[in-house]
Design a protein around this motif. Sequence first.
Motif, short mmCIF file in Angstrom:
data_model
loop_
_atom_site.label_atom_id
_atom_site.label_comp_id
_atom_site.label_asym_id
_atom_site.label_seq_id
_atom_site.Cartn_x
_atom_site.Cartn_y
_atom_site.Cartn_z
N GLU A 1 -2.62 -0.74 2.31
CA GLU A 1 -2.44 -2.19 2.30
C GLU A 1 -1.56 -2.63 1.13
OE1 GLU A 1 -5.32 -6.14 2.06
OE2 GLU A 1 -6.20 -4.16 2.29
N ASN A 2 -1.73 -2.00 -0.03
CA ASN A 2 -1.00 -2.42 -1.22
C ASN A 2 -0.20 -1.31 -1.89
OD1 ASN A 2 -1.95 -5.18 -1.26
ND2 ASN A 2 -3.94 -4.33 -1.78
N GLY A 3 0.14 -0.28 -1.14
CA GLY A 3 0.94 0.77 -1.76
C GLY A 3 1.17 1.96 -0.86
N ASP B 1 13.26 2.02 -8.05
CA ASP B 1 12.56 0.76 -7.81
C ASP B 1 11.32 0.97 -6.94
OD1 ASP B 1 12.29 -2.03 -8.11
OD2 ASP B 1 13.14 -2.35 -6.11
N GLY B 2 10.17 0.54 -7.45
CA GLY B 2 8.93 0.60 -6.70
C GLY B 2 8.02 1.75 -7.05
N GLU C 1 0.57 5.09 4.01
CA GLU C 1 0.82 3.70 3.64
C GLU C 1 -0.50 2.96 3.62
OE1 GLU C 1 4.27 1.69 5.38
OE2 GLU C 1 4.69 3.61 6.38
N GLY D 1 4.63 1.08 -4.98
CA GLY D 1 4.13 -0.23 -4.59
C GLY D 1 4.41 -0.53 -3.13
N GLN D 2 3.75 -1.54 -2.65
CA GLN D 2 3.85 -1.94 -1.25
C GLN D 2 5.27 -2.30 -0.83
OE1 GLN D 2 1.62 -5.49 -0.65
NE2 GLN D 2 1.82 -5.47 1.56
N ASN D 3 6.04 -2.88 -1.73
CA ASN D 3 7.39 -3.34 -1.39
C ASN D 3 8.48 -2.32 -1.72
OD1 ASN D 3 6.39 -5.80 -0.45
ND2 ASN D 3 6.33 -6.62 -2.52
N ALA D 4 8.10 -1.12 -2.06
CA ALA D 4 9.07 -0.08 -2.41
C ALA D 4 9.94 0.26 -1.19
CB ALA D 4 8.35 1.16 -2.90
N MET D 5 11.17 0.62 -1.46
CA MET D 5 12.09 1.04 -0.40
C MET D 5 11.84 2.52 -0.12
SD MET D 5 13.83 -1.66 0.38
CE MET D 5 15.17 -0.98 1.29
#
Length: 121
Positions: free
Chosen positions: A75-77, A15-16, A73, A96-100
């Motif tokens: 802003e968006n990834g 995921d991500g 890291e 992606g930014q929300n990846a774990m």
Amino acid sequence: MPQISQLLESLLKVDGIQAAALIGTDGFVIEQKMNKPNIDMETVGAIVIGGLQSSESIGTELEVGKIEQSMVEYENGILLSRMLSDGNAILTIVAGQNAMLGNIRYQVGKMMPEIQKQLEN
């Protein structure tokens, strides 16, 4: 025994993760897989090498050893690059930014020995 392309494909299921590439120390992409087609991994590969060389210089100056992994890291990834144990290639992940991040690092670490083995064949 899975091929490198299959191993990278399995990373895309995490995921991500948007892209995974194995990059040679010359900056050229050995193999790549992507969920996000607008990523130019050839350009990313060349830039990753420059960044890792700079990070290696910092490590030498600080006397902390060779670089093993780099993570940036944005802003968006996220861009994660991990050196293979023989130092001849770099596994680079675009997420992606929300990846774990913890899960990505775990999955990459778990896969590194198999990728190394495939490169030796």
